[in-house]
Design an enzyme around this catalytic site. Structure first.
Site: not given
Ligand code: ACO
Length: 426
Positions: A305, A362
């Site tokens: 998140h 979620d």
């Molecule tokens: N699985 C694996 N790796 C992940 C995940 C995940 N679910 N989430 C983040 N990471 C990793 C990224 O690859 C990144 O790694 P790196 O630093 O080596 O490149 C690091 O963690 C940071 O991730 P970002 O995408 O830069 O973080 P951001 O804060 O921008 O994104 C997000 C948050 C979009 C929710 C992300 O965690 C994600 O895609 N999660 C899965 C989708 C999800 O569950 N979305 C619902 C969110 S809650 C809502 O909106 C209601």
């Protein structure tokens, strides 16, 4: 008031530091460009506050979520979704008379205009219900031109009630259309959620009774999704509303933003992920390894998140409710077992620990939706129904405050001063 100093080009610029009621601090850069000619660059707005707000407080480090000063745990334990909606929109919890009047008004607007019902017939059967919801909410503006002025309090109020009343009907009709069943008329003798279940699952050939376990579970899920401050869809609603577009237009845009798999669409993706793990016979470890791999685009959906670097408090409540509901319904869920295994593995895994990736709202919601018979493509529309009062509250607050049209800047990195070649020479 404390100040921050910016040293730039031999000058010192003082920037006011403002503090919120929970101690959050921000450097106010409102006059930065006027004083220095510079802008700030913050892709994804991870460090940028777009407004001051008194609706929702989140402490992502400690996993705290409050609406109007009440913890999400206490709202989930003590209130109904319509009470929480009233709280978000009006700023205080309703007394009995206020709640009755609010509920009556909402239940009195649940029907759709007959011509709007016909719109659904023009959609392909396999249209995603989120696309249908967004289109139909946008179309509400064509049926209610009498209530579109964002500066007219009475018009705004009636639009709010229409939206809260009609979105469940719209979402249910999108579903009915996708399965080729007749649209039911709302039954206003039922509760808000009971009526939604009736619209979704009743048909003209059989008696339908609302299951109180399911009704309570959906009400809880709606509460848990009701607002989450300046997330992608709420910011979209504010941005669209900042041009003085009407409330229907702004909410329709919010529905589209919510649909994305990195936002509300993740609830459907989680259940598809759990189903694929079950179907392919993968172990939890194999999938977690895939989600970590740079060579694989899979993420562990429902994990991570932008704001929570700790447990999402909503995920804890949903996890507990999932176990309760499954037990009360006498259902065994392989998907729940897989989810629990993935959670345990990820919480111990260095990759997830280092990046502070925890289950978000979620992660378990799809399992509970599945257990209570909600089709997968309706998970995100359910989220939208829950989030609606939050969008409305954010839109209202923006209009109550002095605000400018939302208009970020950029740093241009393209070509400069090119001369046009005659077409034959290009
Ligand atoms: N699985 C694996 N790796 C992940 C995940 C995940 N679910 N989430 C983040 N990471 C990793 C990224 O690859 C990144 O790694 P790196 O630093 O080596 O490149 C690091 O963690 C940071 O991730 P970002 O995408 O830069 O973080 P951001 O804060 O921008 O994104 C997000 C948050 C979009 C929710 C992300 O965690 C994600 O895609 N999660 C899965 C989708 C999800 O569950 N979305 C619902 C969110 S809650 C809502 O909106 C209601």
């Amino acid at each position: 008031m404390s100040k921050a100093e910016l040293h730039i080009d031999g000058k010192i610029i003082e920037l006011p530091v403002i503090e919120g009621s929970e101690g959050e601090r921000a450097i106010n850069i409102e006059n930065l460009r006027a004083e220095t000619g510079l802008i700030t660059l913050d892709p994804g707005y991870a460090n940028t506050g777009s407004c001051e707000s008194s609706i929702t407080f989140i402490n992502g480090e400690e996993g705290i979520l409050h609406h109007r000063g009440y913890s999400i745990e206490s709202l989930a334990d003590n209130c109904s979704f319509l009470e929480v909606s009233y709280l978000l929109v009006k700023g205080h919890l309703p007394n009995a008379a206020e709640l009755e009047a609010f509920t009556d008004s909402i239940l009195g607007h649940t029907m759709l205009h007959e011509d709007l019902r016909l719109f659904f017939r023009a959609l392909p059967k396999d249209a995603h219900p989120m696309a249908a919801c967004s289109a139909m909410v946008s179309a509400l503006a064509t049926f209610y031109p009498d209530s579109l002025d964002p500066r007219n309090e009475r018009e705004v109020e009636i639009s709010i009630h229409r939206l809260l009343a009609k979105l469940p009907t719209i979402a249910a009709y999108a579903y009915k259309h996708s399965v080729g069943q007749p649209f039911m008329y709302p039954d206003n003798s039922l509760s808000y959620v009971g009526n939604f279940l009736h619209l979704m699952f009743a048909n003209p050939c059989e008696d339908f009774e609302v299951d109180p376990v399911v009704e309570k579970a959906i009400d809880l899920l709606l509460i848990l999704h009701a607002d989450h401050e300046q997330n992608c869809s709420a910011s979209t609603v504010r941005l669209v509303g900042s041009s003085h577009a009407n409330l229907f237009a702004a909410v329709s845009a919010g529905i589209n933003a919510l649909w994305g798999p990195r936002h509300g669409g993740a609830n459907q993706e989680v259940i598809e992920m759990l189903g694929a793990i079950a179907d392919e016979g993968l172990t939890g470890k194999q999938f977690v390894d895939r989600a970590k791999s740079r060579d694989d685009t899979s993420r562990l959906m429902g994990f991570g998140h932008r704001v929570y670097k700790n447990f999402d408090p909503r995920a804890r409540i949903i996890k507990k409710a999932t176990f309760d509901v499954l037990e009360r319904l006498g259902v065994n869920s392989r998907l729940l077992e897989i989810a629990v295994e993935l959670e345990e593995l990820a919480l111990k895994d260095e990759y997830f620990v280092e990046r502070n990736l925890y289950p978000n709202v979620d992660f378990y919601s799809g399992v509970i939706y599945t257990a209570i018979g909600t089709p997968e493509n309706m998970f995100t529309p359910n989220f939208a129904i829950g989030r609606l009062p939050g969008w409305i509250a954010q839109w209202l607050e923006m209009h109550e405050h002095r605000h400018k049209i939302g208009r970020p800047r950029q740093i241009y990195t393209g070509e400069t001063n090119r001369k046009i070649q005659p077409i034959a020479e290009r």
